[in-house]
Design a protein around this motif. Sequence first.
Motif, PDB file in Angstrom:
ATOM      1  N   GLY A   1       5.327   1.316   4.904  1.00 43.44           N
ATOM      2  CA  GLY A   1       6.008   0.741   3.754  1.00 43.44           C
ATOM      3  C   GLY A   1       5.537  -0.631   3.331  1.00 43.44           C
ATOM      4  O   GLY A   1       6.182  -1.275   2.489  1.00 43.44           O
ATOM      5  N   THR A   2       4.408  -1.103   3.870  1.00 46.60           N
ATOM      6  CA  THR A   2       3.950  -2.452   3.526  1.00 46.60           C
ATOM      7  C   THR A   2       2.847  -2.470   2.476  1.00 46.60           C
ATOM      8  O   THR A   2       2.643  -3.492   1.828  1.00 46.60           O
ATOM      9  CB  THR A   2       3.447  -3.195   4.775  1.00 46.60           C
ATOM     10  OG1 THR A   2       2.331  -2.483   5.330  1.00 46.60           O
ATOM     11  CG2 THR A   2       4.558  -3.311   5.810  1.00 46.60           C
ATOM     12  N   ARG A   3       2.136  -1.339   2.311  1.00 44.68           N
ATOM     13  CA  ARG A   3       1.028  -1.305   1.360  1.00 44.68           C
ATOM     14  C   ARG A   3       1.029   0.031   0.627  1.00 44.68           C
ATOM     15  O   ARG A   3       1.803   0.936   0.931  1.00 44.68           O
ATOM     16  CB  ARG A   3      -0.322  -1.542   2.045  1.00 44.68           C
ATOM     17  CG  ARG A   3      -0.401  -2.838   2.840  1.00 44.68           C
ATOM     18  CD  ARG A   3      -1.820  -3.150   3.246  1.00 44.68           C
ATOM     19  NE  ARG A   3      -2.601  -3.655   2.132  1.00 44.68           N
ATOM     20  CZ  ARG A   3      -2.580  -4.924   1.728  1.00 44.68           C
ATOM     21  NH1 ARG A   3      -1.831  -5.814   2.335  1.00 44.68           N
ATOM     22  NH2 ARG A   3      -3.340  -5.318   0.717  1.00 44.68           N
ATOM     23  N   PHE A   4       0.121   0.126  -0.320  1.00 45.88           N
ATOM     24  CA  PHE A   4       0.008   1.330  -1.138  1.00 45.88           C
ATOM     25  C   PHE A   4      -0.594   2.483  -0.333  1.00 45.88           C
ATOM     26  O   PHE A   4      -1.606   2.318   0.351  1.00 45.88           O
ATOM     27  CB  PHE A   4      -0.882   1.007  -2.337  1.00 45.88           C
ATOM     28  CG  PHE A   4      -1.085   2.132  -3.315  1.00 45.88           C
ATOM     29  CD1 PHE A   4      -0.030   2.919  -3.745  1.00 45.88           C
ATOM     30  CD2 PHE A   4      -2.343   2.382  -3.845  1.00 45.88           C
ATOM     31  CE1 PHE A   4      -0.218   3.939  -4.669  1.00 45.88           C
ATOM     32  CE2 PHE A   4      -2.545   3.381  -4.784  1.00 45.88           C
ATOM     33  CZ  PHE A   4      -1.478   4.168  -5.184  1.00 45.88           C
TER      34      PHE A   4
ATOM     35  N   ASN B   1      -6.303   2.467  -6.436  1.00 49.86           N
ATOM     36  CA  ASN B   1      -6.524   2.203  -5.016  1.00 49.86           C
ATOM     37  C   ASN B   1      -6.907   0.755  -4.759  1.00 49.86           C
ATOM     38  O   ASN B   1      -6.678   0.238  -3.659  1.00 49.86           O
ATOM     39  CB  ASN B   1      -7.612   3.131  -4.473  1.00 49.86           C
ATOM     40  CG  ASN B   1      -7.219   4.584  -4.587  1.00 49.86           C
ATOM     41  OD1 ASN B   1      -6.177   4.986  -4.104  1.00 49.86           O
ATOM     42  ND2 ASN B   1      -8.049   5.375  -5.264  1.00 49.86           N
ATOM     43  N   ARG B   2      -7.457   0.109  -5.769  1.00 51.66           N
ATOM     44  CA  ARG B   2      -7.817  -1.295  -5.624  1.00 51.66           C
ATOM     45  C   ARG B   2      -6.740  -2.216  -6.198  1.00 51.66           C
ATOM     46  O   ARG B   2      -6.292  -3.140  -5.543  1.00 51.66           O
ATOM     47  CB  ARG B   2      -9.163  -1.560  -6.317  1.00 51.66           C
ATOM     48  CG  ARG B   2      -9.655  -2.990  -6.163  1.00 51.66           C
ATOM     49  CD  ARG B   2     -11.128  -3.090  -6.514  1.00 51.66           C
ATOM     50  NE  ARG B   2     -11.953  -2.301  -5.595  1.00 51.66           N
ATOM     51  CZ  ARG B   2     -13.257  -2.072  -5.777  1.00 51.66           C
ATOM     52  NH1 ARG B   2     -13.863  -2.535  -6.831  1.00 51.66           N
ATOM     53  NH2 ARG B   2     -13.929  -1.362  -4.897  1.00 51.66           N
ATOM     54  N   CYS B   3      -6.302  -1.933  -7.417  1.00 55.07           N
ATOM     55  CA  CYS B   3      -5.413  -2.900  -8.062  1.00 55.07           C
ATOM     56  C   CYS B   3      -3.984  -2.842  -7.527  1.00 55.07           C
ATOM     57  O   CYS B   3      -3.223  -3.786  -7.708  1.00 55.07           O
ATOM     58  CB  CYS B   3      -5.441  -2.753  -9.584  1.00 55.07           C
ATOM     59  SG  CYS B   3      -4.712  -1.244 -10.240  1.00 55.07           S
ATOM     60  N   TYR B   4      -3.606  -1.737  -6.868  1.00 54.00           N
ATOM     61  CA  TYR B   4      -2.260  -1.647  -6.305  1.00 54.00           C
ATOM     62  C   TYR B   4      -2.260  -1.641  -4.782  1.00 54.00           C
ATOM     63  O   TYR B   4      -1.265  -1.252  -4.156  1.00 54.00           O
ATOM     64  CB  TYR B   4      -1.552  -0.396  -6.829  1.00 54.00           C
ATOM     65  CG  TYR B   4      -1.312  -0.433  -8.318  1.00 54.00           C
ATOM     66  CD1 TYR B   4      -0.864  -1.594  -8.937  1.00 54.00           C
ATOM     67  CD2 TYR B   4      -1.569   0.675  -9.118  1.00 54.00           C
ATOM     68  CE1 TYR B   4      -0.664  -1.650 -10.301  1.00 54.00           C
ATOM     69  CE2 TYR B   4      -1.359   0.628 -10.489  1.00 54.00           C
ATOM     70  CZ  TYR B   4      -0.911  -0.538 -11.073  1.00 54.00           C
ATOM     71  OH  TYR B   4      -0.718  -0.595 -12.430  1.00 54.00           O
ATOM     72  N   ASP B   5      -3.341  -2.096  -4.187  1.00 54.72           N
ATOM     73  CA  ASP B   5      -3.461  -2.043  -2.737  1.00 54.72           C
ATOM     74  C   ASP B   5      -2.297  -2.719  -2.015  1.00 54.72           C
ATOM     75  O   ASP B   5      -1.876  -2.274  -0.946  1.00 54.72           O
ATOM     76  CB  ASP B   5      -4.789  -2.691  -2.307  1.00 54.72           C
ATOM     77  CG  ASP B   5      -4.960  -2.685  -0.799  1.00 54.72           C
ATOM     78  OD1 ASP B   5      -4.905  -1.588  -0.216  1.00 54.72           O
ATOM     79  OD2 ASP B   5      -5.102  -3.758  -0.206  1.00 54.72           O
ATOM     80  N   ASP B   6      -1.772  -3.788  -2.590  1.00 61.65           N
ATOM     81  CA  ASP B   6      -0.684  -4.500  -1.910  1.00 61.65           C
ATOM     82  C   ASP B   6       0.703  -4.108  -2.419  1.00 61.65           C
ATOM     83  O   ASP B   6       1.696  -4.751  -2.080  1.00 61.65           O
ATOM     84  CB  ASP B   6      -0.869  -6.015  -2.039  1.00 61.65           C
ATOM     85  CG  ASP B   6      -0.814  -6.493  -3.484  1.00 61.65           C
ATOM     86  OD1 ASP B   6      -0.817  -5.640  -4.402  1.00 61.65           O
ATOM     87  OD2 ASP B   6      -0.758  -7.720  -3.698  1.00 61.65           O
ATOM     88  N   MET B   7       0.790  -3.041  -3.211  1.00 61.30           N
ATOM     89  CA  MET B   7       2.093  -2.555  -3.664  1.00 61.30           C
ATOM     90  C   MET B   7       2.720  -1.696  -2.565  1.00 61.30           C
ATOM     91  O   MET B   7       2.078  -0.759  -2.074  1.00 61.30           O
ATOM     92  CB  MET B   7       1.951  -1.726  -4.941  1.00 61.30           C
ATOM     93  CG  MET B   7       1.769  -2.540  -6.209  1.00 61.30           C
ATOM     94  SD  MET B   7       3.356  -3.175  -6.780  1.00 61.30           S
ATOM     95  CE  MET B   7       2.850  -3.874  -8.372  1.00 61.30           C
ATOM     96  N   PRO B   8       3.971  -1.944  -2.192  1.00 53.41           N
ATOM     97  CA  PRO B   8       4.568  -1.248  -1.038  1.00 53.41           C
ATOM     98  C   PRO B   8       5.207   0.089  -1.412  1.00 53.41           C
ATOM     99  O   PRO B   8       6.428   0.256  -1.347  1.00 53.41           O
ATOM    100  CB  PRO B   8       5.616  -2.249  -0.555  1.00 53.41           C
ATOM    101  CG  PRO B   8       6.076  -2.915  -1.820  1.00 53.41           C
ATOM    102  CD  PRO B   8       4.849  -3.015  -2.698  1.00 53.41           C
TER     103      PRO B   8
END
Length: 311
Positions: free
Chosen positions: A12-15, A128-135
Amino acid sequence: MSRVRPTGAWDGTRFAHEGFVYGTDHELVHRVVPFVLEGFSRDEPVLVVAGERVRSLLAAHLGPDLGRLALFAAAETWYQGGARTLQAYDRDLRGLRATTPHWRLAAEPVWLAAEDGREWSRFESVANRCYDDMPYYSLCLHDRRRLPADVLDAVARTHPLTWGEGTPVPAAEYEEPGVFLRSVQPAWAPRPAGAEVLVVTSPWSARRQTCALVPDDRRARVGDVVLATHELLLNSLTVAPYAELTTWMEGDVFVVEVSDSGPGLPDETRGYVPPDPGDGPHGMWLAWSLADDAAVRSGPDGTAIRLYFGP
């Protein structure tokens, strides 16, 4: 069903981005229903955006739990073209992130079955790149009974995860976004001999010249061409003393190329990425949004970007 691990080791911490390809209603239900119920058990908002058939199947199997979904929407109403759809999606994601620690989404991009919806594969790749840090966990649903082989091939190449043996596993065919984008952009050929070439040192003075280069049968697009070209020239002239503006016709498509001798782009995917609302407009995003298609060649010796404007 108890052996199924709907999100595997996802914490649940990243995409997490899974392309689930199914061929029967049974496969669909036995993948999505545990995914939804696991979300409920973890107190995660669960969003479902799907076509009518998938929604009907899920409604029948979820029963009263259907009302616990944070969103249960018709995918048929979502698609507005690649850039506009991604911009709306991006806005919703940022809103969720401001209020929610982590969430999950089951989505069926039904528009991939249509010719004008296939560009969405590029945005799936860039996500996969622009939302990499979306949980959040994005479970993308693809029915092999209704999608052509080339679309299913793109699904395998744009999703880092696939489904195997009751748990998500790395997809063997996955490609990094830059690699995938280059493979699906318009083919890059040398400029034709009759192309118009201008050397530009000021993006403002080039606006009138750009306007004059637009063919008579493209006058309805002149605003799009001038603004998109202006944005690319602004970018080029921040990294190089001059840029080349080249135009030509390729069949019934008007092509504009802006090239420079700068150090190259740090990321060739940036034209596909919606701008952060706090940063203001991004030139490449605006240019991509105005053109019908785009292609990039960039390296340490410079960058060339082509925009394509159809009838």
